[in-house]
Design a protein around this motif. Structure first.
Motif, short mmCIF file in Angstrom:
data_model
loop_
_atom_site.label_atom_id
_atom_site.label_comp_id
_atom_site.label_asym_id
_atom_site.label_seq_id
_atom_site.Cartn_x
_atom_site.Cartn_y
_atom_site.Cartn_z
N MET A 1 0.85 -1.19 0.00
CA MET A 1 0.00 0.00 0.00
C MET A 1 0.88 1.24 0.00
O MET A 1 1.53 1.55 1.00
CB MET A 1 -0.87 0.00 1.26
CG MET A 1 -1.96 -1.04 1.22
SD MET A 1 -3.23 -0.64 0.04
CE MET A 1 -4.29 0.41 1.04
N VAL B 281 -17.41 -6.81 -12.11
CA VAL B 281 -17.11 -6.70 -10.68
C VAL B 281 -15.67 -7.11 -10.38
O VAL B 281 -15.21 -7.05 -9.26
CB VAL B 281 -18.08 -7.50 -9.79
CG1 VAL B 281 -19.51 -7.12 -10.08
CG2 VAL B 281 -17.89 -8.98 -9.93
N SER B 310 -0.82 -3.99 -3.82
CA SER B 310 -1.35 -3.31 -2.66
C SER B 310 -2.54 -4.07 -2.09
O SER B 310 -3.29 -4.71 -2.83
CB SER B 310 -1.78 -1.90 -3.04
OG SER B 310 -0.65 -1.19 -3.52
N PHE B 311 -2.73 -3.96 -0.77
CA PHE B 311 -3.82 -4.69 -0.14
C PHE B 311 -5.18 -4.22 -0.63
O PHE B 311 -6.13 -5.01 -0.70
CB PHE B 311 -3.73 -4.57 1.39
CG PHE B 311 -4.79 -5.37 2.09
CD1 PHE B 311 -4.74 -6.75 2.11
CD2 PHE B 311 -5.86 -4.74 2.72
CE1 PHE B 311 -5.72 -7.49 2.74
CE2 PHE B 311 -6.84 -5.48 3.35
CZ PHE B 311 -6.78 -6.85 3.36
N CYS B 312 -5.29 -2.94 -1.01
CA CYS B 312 -6.60 -2.44 -1.44
C CYS B 312 -7.11 -3.22 -2.65
O CYS B 312 -8.33 -3.37 -2.82
CB CYS B 312 -6.56 -0.94 -1.72
SG CYS B 312 -5.26 -0.41 -2.83
N GLU B 315 -8.54 -6.35 -1.24
CA GLU B 315 -9.78 -5.98 -0.54
C GLU B 315 -10.92 -5.80 -1.54
O GLU B 315 -12.02 -6.32 -1.34
CB GLU B 315 -9.49 -4.66 0.18
CG GLU B 315 -10.37 -4.34 1.33
CD GLU B 315 -9.89 -3.06 2.01
OE1 GLU B 315 -8.86 -3.11 2.70
OE2 GLU B 315 -10.51 -2.01 1.81
N HIS B 316 -10.62 -5.11 -2.62
CA HIS B 316 -11.67 -4.86 -3.60
C HIS B 316 -12.11 -6.16 -4.27
O HIS B 316 -13.29 -6.38 -4.52
CB HIS B 316 -11.20 -3.86 -4.65
CG HIS B 316 -12.30 -3.42 -5.56
ND1 HIS B 316 -13.31 -2.60 -5.13
CD2 HIS B 316 -12.58 -3.74 -6.83
CE1 HIS B 316 -14.17 -2.42 -6.12
NE2 HIS B 316 -13.75 -3.11 -7.17
N MET B 318 -12.03 -9.09 -2.91
CA MET B 318 -12.86 -9.81 -1.92
C MET B 318 -14.30 -9.31 -1.97
O MET B 318 -15.25 -10.08 -1.91
CB MET B 318 -12.32 -9.57 -0.51
CG MET B 318 -11.03 -10.28 -0.21
SD MET B 318 -11.31 -12.04 0.04
CE MET B 318 -9.68 -12.51 0.63
N GLN B 319 -14.44 -7.99 -2.09
CA GLN B 319 -15.79 -7.42 -2.16
C GLN B 319 -16.50 -7.91 -3.42
O GLN B 319 -17.69 -8.21 -3.38
CB GLN B 319 -15.70 -5.89 -2.13
CG GLN B 319 -15.26 -5.38 -0.76
CD GLN B 319 -14.55 -4.03 -0.78
OE1 GLN B 319 -14.35 -3.45 -1.84
NE2 GLN B 319 -14.15 -3.55 0.38
N ALA B 320 -15.75 -8.04 -4.49
CA ALA B 320 -16.33 -8.54 -5.74
C ALA B 320 -16.78 -9.99 -5.56
O ALA B 320 -17.87 -10.38 -6.00
CB ALA B 320 -15.31 -8.44 -6.87
N MET B 322 -17.62 -11.39 -2.77
CA MET B 322 -18.80 -11.36 -1.91
C MET B 322 -20.05 -11.00 -2.72
O MET B 322 -21.15 -11.45 -2.41
CB MET B 322 -18.63 -10.33 -0.79
CG MET B 322 -17.64 -10.70 0.28
SD MET B 322 -18.02 -12.25 1.11
CE MET B 322 -17.05 -13.38 0.16
N ALA C 596 -13.36 -8.15 3.07
CA ALA C 596 -14.31 -7.35 2.29
C ALA C 596 -14.90 -6.22 3.13
O ALA C 596 -15.16 -5.13 2.62
CB ALA C 596 -15.42 -8.24 1.75
N PHE C 604 -21.22 -2.09 -2.37
CA PHE C 604 -20.10 -2.55 -3.20
C PHE C 604 -19.64 -1.44 -4.14
O PHE C 604 -18.46 -1.24 -4.35
CB PHE C 604 -20.54 -3.79 -4.00
CG PHE C 604 -19.50 -4.26 -4.97
CD1 PHE C 604 -18.25 -4.65 -4.53
CD2 PHE C 604 -19.78 -4.32 -6.32
CE1 PHE C 604 -17.29 -5.09 -5.43
CE2 PHE C 604 -18.83 -4.75 -7.23
CZ PHE C 604 -17.58 -5.14 -6.77
#
Lengths: 95, 417, 997
Positions: A1, B281, B310-312, B315-316, B318-320, B322, C596, C604
């Protein structure tokens, strides 16, 4: 990051910024006199440097200003970030 | 083949306490010169060497690898194999590859576990569905299996997927290619290496190229950490580092190298029998034979050679996931990693001669190179052997970036009106 | 009946009895237990089966390195797969199920694999299952069934997860002796400190230690220190929290688990920590020893046994052998002796040992056998005896003479490996220490320091000292006053002499003796390493991948170092030349849900709604998702279909008056003395000669010459323009324009302001549109006052509006821009006053039909990034008088090639069939299939046109404009073939008379 120092706002998380790629690609003054190869070179060819690299970033979720960053593309360490009008900057270039 | 693999050979070798197995990977030291040098011991490079030896009768070949074979993107991808691309040029190239995949385990006598479990490319908007219809109808006319399925059909085959119309990005339908699937990534590199070295190819690991030797616009060989190696044909097949190698020959390429991240869950009982991809997504998911959910994220936006991102981005992604599979919320990520992909302006590879005689390029595969491994090797071997591209890779020239004949596989990703 | 529970002081609360079930069997434990300690207390020996050979396995460890005790916990929506029993705190009603073994873990039929294990060596699956080709699916079906530690829930997760950002001066990972000392030092300076530990209380190894700090028992000192930290406002204490990822710029991800959360609370929280400095005090992992059948249930790590005894009052054996190559296991022997074990022997592979440890065990009359190794474990499902032999000093090979010893628990220690995981993830390097026989962290790549036993400091005193010393330096560097914190008084207890024993060597080759396991979860044994090397897999990464060493869910925490050392032995190389494999997040597994966070479901991606949305929503109209916007798709009356609705809406518009909410269009205000110069470079048409009040259709190209976006632009004043973009292109076009301005042409005096949200746009289209506006008071909009393609300001219902006389439908039309706060009321006023004209709201579908009838493109539907203005029939828009973005690309070789695809119209020959959008155009009916069939283009838009009463379509067709009247066939994905005739893309009112009235 990444933690990027916006020259206007200070250090902010990477997620506030968008990337503009290699800096210093200046739009030719007279495109019509260029050969297809020369024009293609401007359009597509990139240094894609492995090592210290000058690139453009935009503080898109902040002040919306574009600025320049010197970053090592292997370690991701940012060496410098500065405004376009700094005298030593490669102060032009878009895509 | 000298050391044939089969169930019988497993049993026979069990009786001799597995002492008679021959090396699959033979480490060679460089000779002074070769008929052809392949720089890059990933899947594509090893496949190139194999087909050069097998199809074109060139035996005096070296594959030069900076680290260990199959250690770059071959080891780091999510192993999806499909050929249902939009443009005819691209789909025919990937279809050649898919056909080779279908016989690959037997061709190289190494089980690459090509599992034709089908790939669904989801559509979430009306424009997605137009694009899917366009792609599938073109695929079928090109002789590639493809079909359009609706949300109910998807739910029936993939019970864990969220097809609710109230989802943020509801699933309207998908393209399905049943012959598509996944394969075992390491096996591809090892299998090609073993088959190539059986045909006499020298595989030289821990050998870094430091310079490219040329004069009068002709290639003469390479300088490496193990000394000079001569050849008047050099093929660069170094995903992620193509620009770095090309720079040694004073070439600039239309590429940017980006981190691409992926992750796996802990092993689960079978829960997903196919491959699901969504551009809208941004997540790709399948389940490995070991039970791990294998998930690919989008590329990180910046140029990066660090094999990390990067972790973001994770993270994104993972949201996809989900969004597509809310039931997987309690599943746990075991491991994440990154690779370096070289992204071209039209999301298509460059498999081409260069302005320098004897120097050939195979790069720019972006996030999708694994699927092309055998096909890429097959056409690149042809290009090296004949100093002319095969008709399948002729459209993928370096020249297209000055003529403008791009093959824009970003397709109609734009959203408008 | 907790058979193995003993009576001694511990951290569990024996007043709180907890009920749980394991594989359906009811059991009890106490508050403070982990599931693993409770299972051991209940004398559960077999907890699982191994992956490949299905061998019975028991609990080995007490932490993140546990490879065997992995269960499905809970049921239904809240079930979790793959949890390690050592990391699950026991709670009342817990349900644990082992998903390994069939029919049960105690009797697993697939143990046959073990008997045939020689045929199932490393990588066997690469060598078989290749014939017949079609059978792989069948093999795979069975292979898949055998894998996996548990099942994903088949319901939606009822729990919540959230994210929290925190910035701190100092992040301390691990609250063992070194971490606590570091925090204690930092707390006094006022520095902002975050300290995290994965257990539910601070202390780490102190909690099972017998030592004293400042004359207080170590567990109590830990408790006191925890209290001090928790009472300090500048310290954030995160218990049950694991730092699992270390990313660039000291960004560390921490997953916090909440105990006993209920539905309305958060189950797990992801802390995104950005720390100025990081102290890693994660401790070390004990290594197993490698000998035959070392995987039998009843063989456990020494430190784990100490922890079970001292912390949980669980004694998992009665007749115990301790096998070690180092001093630390002597402490376990002492702990066992003090717990009342008399059948106790230490088997030490070293020649002799005159250390304090030896003196201490001797004083307790514990027998020590030096120069001896356990060479084999006997017992099928649990250890019942061990074979011992002495080791030849010269060769390292054990003697032939074997003695057998009964035991029900074998405890082992192969030395310690610092937990260098986060240090490595951060980019730091490690170096093999020939003194300590482990990798220790050197050279940090980021602002971080490893302290304590994760830095190779084994004794309590060294750990405390290391933590204190380094923290002082760090705080001073952070410009805090150096704290005056003394080192606590600790009795020096040095139990760390070691002489490595990577595997017990025999003069019989490894294939012929019972397997010596390295990685328990994946059944990687010594023979696999030999085989891998024999087959040319010599690089550690190849060995790892070929043998699956370290690929289990413990990620090699238990077995990796032994594996590397044995590889070194096989290759004849020292371990430091073998190198380590890369350490990657997650340090321990983390749920998808917590990664998430809350940005899922409707969060989302933001949904954007227009100011008029409530009106549409009340009518319950179907929406089309366009970018982030929700746009009404069509406005059905009662149960109207899409087709019927569009038919009605479009005829109403053509014949009288339609109204559309076009607020989603991107709207940008452009001002400045160089506005014209700037727009000249952006747009393809000439700007300078536009008079004030004039509107123009504007086209934006990418530098590659392809159509990027389009819209209307209007000159409002000398140096003031208003431009619109497509809905989806609004954000990208604005930032693209900014990029040109800021990076390429900073000398231009131009200011761009997005008005997309401030202004709403209502389109009135149809022959009666002007009448409605005038009826409602709009002035200056007569055809002579406001000709087509002009703009004016006026007011309607006392609202100031901008009116643009432009048309995307081909009808007389006005786009009315109004402040968004008033948009809904203006829309409703139009509805009310427009009744006499049958005002009909229409959605995106009707808009598409109306514009397609006129042959107007939609960027992104009729273009795909490969369509030039000339291709789209818009060559007339390209100025010859100036340069503009993309112009040069239009003269490239490919831009001028013969057979480019061009926009055309299509009629269906039968005047009935609507072709599918996306259909391909081919020459003839596809009778005899020759693959590939040549394709000449594709259908980009297709509708039934109500006004023309027949289907129409737009297509991109090779040489299209030279092929008018040619017959082609449109083929859809389901191979439906429709004959079409090529025509001009403008189907209706080609002279444009309707919009000019």
């Amino acid at each position: 990051m990444l933690l990027i120092n916006c020259p206007w706002c200070g250090e902010r998380d990477e997620t506030e910024f968008s990337y503009g790629g290699e800096a210093g690609i200046v739009r030719p003054e007279n495109p019509e006199i260029l050969s297809d190869e020369e024009w293609g070179d401007y359009l597509f060819m990139r240094k894609n440097t492995k090592g210290v690299f000058t690139e453009q970033w935009n503080h898109s979720s902040g002040c919306r200003q574009w600025f320049l960053v010197k970053r090592d593309t292997v370690t991701y360490k940012i060496i410098d970030s500065y405004k376009f009008d700094r005298s030593d900057s490669e102060n032009k270039g878009s895509k | 083949m000298k050391n044939k693999y089969s169930a019988l050979s497993l049993i026979k070798n069990a009786f001799t306490n597995n002492k008679n197995w021959k090396p699959a990977i033979k480490n060679a030291e460089p000779k002074k010169s070769y008929d052809a040098i392949i720089v890059g011991g990933g899947g594509h490079g090893l496949a190139t060497a194999f087909y050069l030896a097998k199809n074109h009768g060139i035996k005096n070949i070296a594959v030069v690898e900076k680290g260990w074979i199959g250690g770059g993107n071959t080891a780091r991808n999510t192993t999806i194999v499909r050929s249902n691309y939009l443009w005819t040029e691209a789909s025919l190239l990937y279809e050649k590859s898919l056909k080779l995949w279908e016989g690959l385990s037997r061709e190289i006598n190494f089980n690459v576990m090509f599992s034709q479990r089908g790939v669904y490319n989801l559509g979430h908007t009306l424009q997605d569905m137009r694009d899917i219809e366009r792609r599938v109808s073109a695929n079928r006319l090109n002789g590639i299996d493809a079909e359009v399925v609706n949300a109910e059909q998807i739910k029936k085959e993939i019970p864990y997927i969220n097809t609710s119309s109230s989802a943020r990005y509801p699933i309207l339908g998908a393209s399905l290619q049943k012959r598509a699937g996944v394969a075992r990534h390491d096996a591809v590199a090892w299998g090609f290496a073993r088959a190539a070295s059986d045909l006499g190819v020298d595989i030289i690991q821990q050998c870094e190229v430091t310079d490219i030797i040329k004069s009068n616009n002709q290639i003469h060989g390479i300088e490496t950490s193990k000394g000079r190696i001569e050849s008047n044909k050099v093929g660069l097949v170094v995903a992620g580092h193509a620009s770095v190698l090309a720079a040694m020959a004073n070439l600039r390429l239309p590429l940017e190298s980006h981190p691409l991240q992926a992750y796996v869950s802990e092993p689960l009982k079978p829960v997903l029998d196919t491959v699901v991809m969504s551009n809208a997504v941004h997540g790709y998911i399948s389940q490995s034979d070991k039970g791990e959910l294998v998930i690919g994220a989008g590329i990180d936006p910046y140029i990066g050679y660090g094999q990390k991102g990067s972790f973001c981005t994770i993270e994104h992604c993972m949201q996809a996931i989900m969004e597509l599979f809310p039931y997987f919320s309690r599943v746990r990520m075991l491991r994440q990693w990154g690779g370096i992909v070289d992204v071209s302006p039209d999301a298509c590879p460059i498999i081409s001669k260069t302005p320098i005689n004897g120097l050939y390029l195979n790069c720019g595969w972006g996030t999708g190179g694994f699927k092309a491994t055998p096909g890429s090797g097959w056409v690149f071997a042809h290009t090296l052997a004949n100093d002319e591209p095969h008709q399948l890779n002729a459209p993928f020239s370096l020249e297209r970036f000055s003529t403008g004949a791009l093959i824009d596989e970003h397709g109609a990703a734009a959203v408008a009106h | 009946m907790q058979k193995n529970r003993i009576d001694q002081i511990s951290e569990i609360n024996k007043d709180k009895l907890l009920n749980f079930t394991f594989n359906g069997k009811k059991m009890q434990g106490y508050q403070g237990d982990t599931l693993a300690s409770a299972l051991l207390a209940n004398d559960i020996k077999i907890v699982g089966r191994s992956f490949k050979y299905h061998r019975p396995r028991g609990i080995v460890a007490s932490g993140a390195e546990e490879p065997n005790a992995i269960f499905q916990i809970g049921s239904g929506a809240k079930t979790e797969a793959g949890l390690k029993a050592t990391q699950v705190d026991l709670y009342d009603g817990l349900i644990a199920t082992s998903k390994k073994g069939w029919p049960s873990i105690n009797f697993d039929i697939a143990i046959i694999n073990d008997w045939m294990s020689k045929a199932f060596g490393a990588g066997f699956y690469y060598k078989t299952f290749m014939y017949p080709a079609k059978f792989w699916k069948f093999y795979e079906f069975f292979l898949r069934k055998l894998s996996g530690f548990g099942s994903a829930p088949d319901q939606k997760d009822p729990d919540n997860y959230d994210h929290k950002n925190i910035h701190c001066d100092l992040l301390i990972v691990g609250a063992g002796p070194a971490g606590l000392m570091s925090a204690l030092c930092a707390v006094q300076t006022g520095a902002k400190v975050v300290i995290v530990d994965e257990k539910d209380r601070f202390g780490g190894k102190l909690l099972s230690s017998s030592e004293k700090i400042n004359n207080i028992p170590a567990p109590e000192w830990a408790k006191n220190t925890q209290a001090i930290l928790e009472n300090s406002p500048n310290v954030t204490c995160l218990k049950r929290s694991t730092a699992f990822g270390y990313y660039d710029y000291n960004f560390i991800t921490v997953c916090q688990h909440f105990k006993n959360h209920n539905l309305n609370q958060v189950k797990q929280r992801l802390w995104r920590v950005r720390a100025k400095q990081v102290i890693l005090a994660q401790g070390a992992f004990e290594r197993p020893l490698v000998f035959s059948n070392n995987d039998r249930p009843g063989v456990m790590l020494a430190s784990a046994v100490s922890e079970y005894v001292k912390r949980f009052a669980v004694l998992p054996g009665r007749n115990i052998a301790v096998f070690t190559n180092n001093d630390s296991a002597y402490q376990t022997a002492i702990d066992l002796k003090q717990a009342g074990i008399s059948d106790l022997v230490i088997i030490d592979s070293r020649k002799n040992n005159n250390s304090n440890a030896y003196l201490d065990v001797s004083s307790l009359a514990i027998e020590v056998k030096f120069n001896t190794a356990v060479i084999n474990v006997r017992g099928n499902k649990h250890v019942d005896s061990i074979d011992l032999a002495s080791i030849n000093e010269a060769t390292g090979i054990h003697d032939k003479e074997i003695t057998q010893r009964k035991c029900d628990l074998l405890v082992y220690s192969g030395g310690w490996s610092p937990a260098v995981h986060l240090h490595s993830q951060s980019g730091g390097k490690n170096e093999w220490s020939n003194d300590l026989h482990c990798f220790i962290p050197i050279k940090s790549n980021q602002e971080c320091e490893s302290v304590g036993s994760c830095n190779g400091k084994w004794s309590l005193k060294d750990c405390l000292e290391d933590g204190l010393k380094k923290t002082k330096i760090i705080l001073t560097n952070l410009e805090f006053d150096t704290p005056d914190v003394p080192l606590p008084e600790v009795e020096e207890k040095k139990y760390f002499s070691i002489s490595p024993l990577w595997r017990v060597k025999s003069d019989i080759e490894p294939e012929l003796i019972p397997k010596q396991f390295i990685d328990f979860q994946n059944d990687t044994s010594v023979t696999d390493i030999f085989l891998a090397v024999r087959e040319g897999y010599e690089n550690i990464e190849h060995v790892k991948r070929y043998t699956a060493l370290g690929f289990g869910t413990d990620q090699g925490k238990l077995g990796n170092i032994n594996g590397m050392a044995i590889l070194g032995e096989v290759l004849g190389k020292p371990i430091n030349e073998i190198g380590t494999t890369t350490f990657r997040p997650a340090y321990t597994p983390v749920s998808f849900g917590v990664c998430a966070g809350q940005d899922i479901g409707k969060f989302f991606d933001p949904i954007r709604k227009t100011a008029i949305h409530d009106f549409h929503d009340r009518l319950n109209v179907p929406f089309e998702l366009v970018g982030q916007w929700l746009r009404p798709w069509y406005f059905p009356r009662s149960k109207e279909t899409l087709y019927a609705s569009v038919h009605r809406e479009s005829l109403a518009t053509r014949n009288s008056l339609g109204m559309m909410d076009a607020s989603t269009l991107g709207k940008i205000d452009v001002r400045g003395k160089d506005a014209i110069a700037f727009l000249e470079r952006i747009y393809t048409h000439d700007i300078a000669n536009m008079s004030i009040g004039k509107c123009a259709y504007g086209l934006i190209l990418g530098e590659d010459g392809m159509i990027k976006d389009d819209g209307v632009m209007a000159r409002l004043d000398e140096n003031h323009f208003y431009i619109t973009t497509t809905t989806g292109g609004a954000a990208t076009v604005l930032s693209w324009l900014e990029q040109w301005l800021q990076t390429e042409w900073p000398e231009l005096d131009v200011y761009l302001t997005s008005l997309t949200d401030q202004l709403s746009t209502i389109v009135l289209a149809g022959p009666n549109s002007r009448k409605l506006l005038q009826k409602m008071g709009a002035k200056g909009i007569d055809s002579d006052e406001l000709p087509f393609m002009h703009t004016a300001k006026t007011s309607i219902n006392d609202l100031d509006v901008d009116i643009f006389r432009v048309s995307f439908s081909g009808e007389l039309a006005f786009e009315v821009n109004v402040n968004s706060n008033s948009a809904l009321s203006l829309w409703q006023a139009f509805m009310e006053h427009g009744k006499e004209y049958n005002i009909t709201p229409y959605g995106t579908e009707t808009m598409h039909v109306l514009r397609a009838e006129k042959g107007f493109i939609i960027v992104g539907q009729d273009t795909d990034g490969s369509v030039s203005p000339v291709d789209a029939g818009l060559g007339w828009m390209l100025s010859k008088n100036k340069d503009f973005i993309g112009k040069r690309s239009l003269t490239r070789k490919d831009s001028n090639k013969k057979n480019r695809k061009q926009l055309v119209g299509l009629y269906s020959v039968d005047k009935k069939s609507v072709v599918s959008e996306g259909s391909q155009l081919i020459k003839n009916k596809n009778k005899d299939k020759d693959n590939p069939v040549p394709m000449f283009g594709h259908v980009s838009s297709s509708y039934f046109s109500p006004i023309l009463n027949q289907p129409i379509a737009l297509a991109l067709l090779e040489n299209g404009r030279d092929r008018y009247d040619e017959r082609l066939v449109a083929v859809s994905s389901d191979e439906n073939e429709i004959e079409v005739i090529v025509t001009n893309p403008c189907f209706y009112d080609s002279k444009g008379e309707r919009q000019n009235v």
